[in-house]
Design a protein around this motif. Structure first.
Motif, PDB file in Angstrom:
ATOM      1  N   ILE A  19       0.823  -1.204   0.000  1.00 48.54           N
ATOM      2  CA  ILE A  19       0.000   0.000   0.000  1.00 48.54           C
ATOM      3  C   ILE A  19       0.859   1.256   0.000  1.00 48.54           C
ATOM      4  CG2 ILE A  19      -1.614   1.360   1.389  1.00 48.54           C
ATOM      5  CD1 ILE A  19      -3.025  -1.214   2.141  1.00 48.54           C
ATOM      6  N   ASP A  20       1.926   1.258   0.774  1.00 49.03           N
ATOM      7  CA  ASP A  20       2.795   2.438   0.823  1.00 49.03           C
ATOM      8  C   ASP A  20       3.388   2.745  -0.544  1.00 49.03           C
ATOM      9  OD1 ASP A  20       2.284   2.862   3.481  1.00 49.03           O
ATOM     10  OD2 ASP A  20       4.125   1.916   4.212  1.00 49.03           O
ATOM     11  N   SER A  21       3.711   1.710  -1.316  1.00 49.22           N
ATOM     12  CA  SER A  21       4.228   1.906  -2.663  1.00 49.22           C
ATOM     13  C   SER A  21       3.151   2.491  -3.574  1.00 49.22           C
ATOM     14  CB  SER A  21       4.748   0.584  -3.234  1.00 49.22           C
ATOM     15  OG  SER A  21       5.263   0.750  -4.536  1.00 49.22           O
ATOM     16  N   CYS A  22       1.900   2.055  -3.377  1.00 48.90           N
ATOM     17  CA  CYS A  22       0.782   2.617  -4.142  1.00 48.90           C
ATOM     18  C   CYS A  22       0.643   4.110  -3.859  1.00 48.90           C
ATOM     19  CB  CYS A  22      -0.519   1.915  -3.762  1.00 48.90           C
ATOM     20  SG  CYS A  22      -0.674   0.206  -4.305  1.00 48.90           S
ATOM     21  N   ILE A  23       0.772   4.477  -2.591  1.00 50.81           N
ATOM     22  CA  ILE A  23       0.635   5.884  -2.204  1.00 50.81           C
ATOM     23  C   ILE A  23       1.767   6.713  -2.811  1.00 50.81           C
ATOM     24  CG2 ILE A  23       0.653   7.488  -0.248  1.00 50.81           C
ATOM     25  CD1 ILE A  23      -0.706   5.253   1.398  1.00 50.81           C
ATOM     26  N   GLU A  24       2.976   6.171  -2.779  1.00 50.08           N
ATOM     27  CA  GLU A  24       4.117   6.877  -3.381  1.00 50.08           C
ATOM     28  C   GLU A  24       3.881   7.111  -4.879  1.00 50.08           C
ATOM     29  OE1 GLU A  24       7.677   4.714  -2.616  1.00 50.08           O
ATOM     30  OE2 GLU A  24       7.491   4.865  -0.435  1.00 50.08           O
ATOM     31  N   LYS A  25       3.375   6.079  -5.563  1.00 45.29           N
ATOM     32  CA  LYS A  25       3.101   6.200  -6.993  1.00 45.29           C
ATOM     33  C   LYS A  25       2.004   7.243  -7.246  1.00 45.29           C
ATOM     34  CE  LYS A  25       4.667   3.966  -9.768  1.00 45.29           C
ATOM     35  NZ  LYS A  25       5.843   4.185 -10.644  1.00 45.29           N
ATOM     36  N   ALA A  26       0.992   7.245  -6.401  1.00 47.53           N
ATOM     37  CA  ALA A  26      -0.099   8.214  -6.538  1.00 47.53           C
ATOM     38  C   ALA A  26       0.418   9.638  -6.345  1.00 47.53           C
ATOM     39  CB  ALA A  26      -1.197   7.911  -5.520  1.00 47.53           C
ATOM     40  N   LYS A  27       1.308   9.828  -5.392  1.00 49.34           N
ATOM     41  CA  LYS A  27       1.860  11.159  -5.137  1.00 49.34           C
ATOM     42  C   LYS A  27       2.733  11.624  -6.304  1.00 49.34           C
ATOM     43  CE  LYS A  27       1.694  11.062  -0.086  1.00 49.34           C
ATOM     44  NZ  LYS A  27       2.461  11.018   1.183  1.00 49.34           N
ATOM     45  N   GLU A  28       3.456  10.692  -6.916  1.00 49.50           N
ATOM     46  CA  GLU A  28       4.268  11.033  -8.095  1.00 49.50           C
ATOM     47  C   GLU A  28       3.366  11.534  -9.223  1.00 49.50           C
ATOM     48  OE1 GLU A  28       6.593   7.768  -9.464  1.00 49.50           O
ATOM     49  OE2 GLU A  28       7.579   7.451  -7.524  1.00 49.50           O
ATOM     50  N   ILE A  29       2.297  10.811  -9.466  1.00 51.57           N
ATOM     51  CA  ILE A  29       1.371  11.193 -10.536  1.00 51.57           C
ATOM     52  C   ILE A  29       0.726  12.546 -10.229  1.00 51.57           C
ATOM     53  CG2 ILE A  29      -0.827  10.574 -11.638  1.00 51.57           C
ATOM     54  CD1 ILE A  29       0.019   7.645 -11.294  1.00 51.57           C
ATOM     55  N   SER A  30       0.332  12.732  -8.985  1.00 48.96           N
ATOM     56  CA  SER A  30      -0.288  13.994  -8.584  1.00 48.96           C
ATOM     57  C   SER A  30       0.664  15.162  -8.753  1.00 48.96           C
ATOM     58  CB  SER A  30      -0.744  13.898  -7.118  1.00 48.96           C
ATOM     59  OG  SER A  30      -1.341  15.103  -6.695  1.00 48.96           O
ATOM     60  N   LYS A  31       1.915  14.958  -8.374  1.00 48.32           N
ATOM     61  CA  LYS A  31       2.925  16.010  -8.493  1.00 48.32           C
ATOM     62  C   LYS A  31       3.166  16.376  -9.958  1.00 48.32           C
ATOM     63  CE  LYS A  31       7.677  17.149  -7.150  1.00 48.32           C
ATOM     64  NZ  LYS A  31       8.905  16.650  -6.458  1.00 48.32           N
ATOM     65  N   ASN A  32       3.275  15.349 -10.796  1.00 48.11           N
ATOM     66  CA  ASN A  32       3.506  15.599 -12.223  1.00 48.11           C
ATOM     67  C   ASN A  32       2.322  16.311 -12.872  1.00 48.11           C
ATOM     68  OD1 ASN A  32       6.012  14.374 -12.143  1.00 48.11           O
ATOM     69  ND2 ASN A  32       5.223  12.358 -12.704  1.00 48.11           N
ATOM     70  N   SER A  33       1.109  15.985 -12.399  1.00 45.72           N
ATOM     71  CA  SER A  33      -0.068  16.661 -12.930  1.00 45.72           C
ATOM     72  C   SER A  33      -0.082  18.134 -12.551  1.00 45.72           C
ATOM     73  CB  SER A  33      -1.339  15.982 -12.382  1.00 45.72           C
ATOM     74  OG  SER A  33      -1.409  14.634 -12.822  1.00 45.72           O
ATOM     75  N   ASP A  34       0.367  18.417 -11.316  1.00 49.50           N
ATOM     76  CA  ASP A  34       0.413  19.801 -10.860  1.00 49.50           C
ATOM     77  C   ASP A  34       1.402  20.616 -11.670  1.00 49.50           C
ATOM     78  OD1 ASP A  34      -1.454  19.265  -8.948  1.00 49.50           O
ATOM     79  OD2 ASP A  34      -0.024  18.981  -7.308  1.00 49.50           O
ATOM     80  N   ILE A  35       2.551  19.976 -12.016  1.00 47.57           N
ATOM     81  CA  ILE A  35       3.589  20.655 -12.805  1.00 47.57           C
ATOM     82  C   ILE A  35       3.048  20.990 -14.203  1.00 47.57           C
ATOM     83  CG2 ILE A  35       5.829  20.374 -13.918  1.00 47.57           C
ATOM     84  CD1 ILE A  35       6.687  18.689 -11.496  1.00 47.57           C
ATOM     85  N   CYS A  36       2.335  20.018 -14.785  1.00 45.35           N
ATOM     86  CA  CYS A  36       1.760  20.231 -16.111  1.00 45.35           C
ATOM     87  C   CYS A  36       0.697  21.321 -16.095  1.00 45.35           C
ATOM     88  CB  CYS A  36       1.155  18.929 -16.648  1.00 45.35           C
ATOM     89  SG  CYS A  36       2.374  17.628 -16.929  1.00 45.35           S
TER      90      CYS A  36
END
Length: 215
Positions: free
Chosen positions: A198-215
């Protein structure tokens, strides 16, 4: 927003649990086994609640989280396959445990027929159902907001999600593993976590969220 569909509550996510667990028996029949097999950490937790003698038997652990929970509760893991996929798992068990009598402590519903698959390889797998999962019920108004990142931690969370809500094209699914992916509808956009935790899922979700914010 990151929605976690597991019963666990994790910092940085919105809790939207899809399933609940209940025991289906008050005893475990160890009379004909010398080794246990678990495919989920909930099965381990359930065994601990029913009969703590399960720790007297070595265990085959399918999945990293399952292995971790067995060891946390004082059990012994003698085999931990890197992946849980039919043929390779059956071949490994046939090679390593042909002289053992395995008891699979399992939920009422399973996403993979371990007993049937192993039987094709000439391996007799005993089973006992010790718990079951039920879907939580929600109103349509409880659905994740648009552009949500939704973490699915099991086939059951997928099943229960779609019993409650429709899929919005703006959603992104984070899946805990490849086995879970097989139960997600083809039209859903998804990413599989690097590690089946689950912690790895959360890390992946945060990566995607961060990249979306940058875009």
């Amino acid at each position: 927003m990151i929605y976690l569909l597991s019963p666990l509550v994790k910092k940085g996510t919105i809790s939207l649990p899809m399933i609940s667990f209940s025991l289906t028996t008050n005893k475990i029949d160890f009379s004909r086994c010398d080794t246990l097999m678990f495919t989920s950490k909930q099965a381990v937790v359930s065994a601990e609640s029913i009969d703590k003698r399960w720790k007297n038997y070595p265990s085959v652990a399918i999945g990293r989280a399952t292995k971790k929970k067995i060891e946390e509760l004082g059990g012994e893991v003698i085999y931990y396959p890197k992946e849980f996929y039919g043929k390779s798992l059956a071949e490994d068990i046939k090679e390593k445990f042909s002289d053992r009598t395995l008891l699979y402590l399992r939920p009422k519903e399973v996403s993979f027929d371990s007993k049937g698959y192993l039987a094709k390889e000439g391996i007799e797998l005993q089973e006992q159902i010790i718990y079951e999962t039920s879907c939580q019920r929600y109103e349509e108004s409880d659905a994740p907001l648009k552009n949500a990142i939704i973490i699915f931690t099991s086939p059951s969370t997928i099943k229960c999600f779609f019993e409650n809500f429709s899929w919005d094209r703006s959603y992104t699914a984070i899946l805990i593993g490849k086995a879970t992916k097989e139960h997600l509808p083809d039209y859903c956009e998804y990413v599989v976590a690097d590690v089946p935790l689950i912690d790895s899922c959360i890390e992946k979700a945060k990566e995607i969220s961060k990249n979306s914010d940058i875009c």
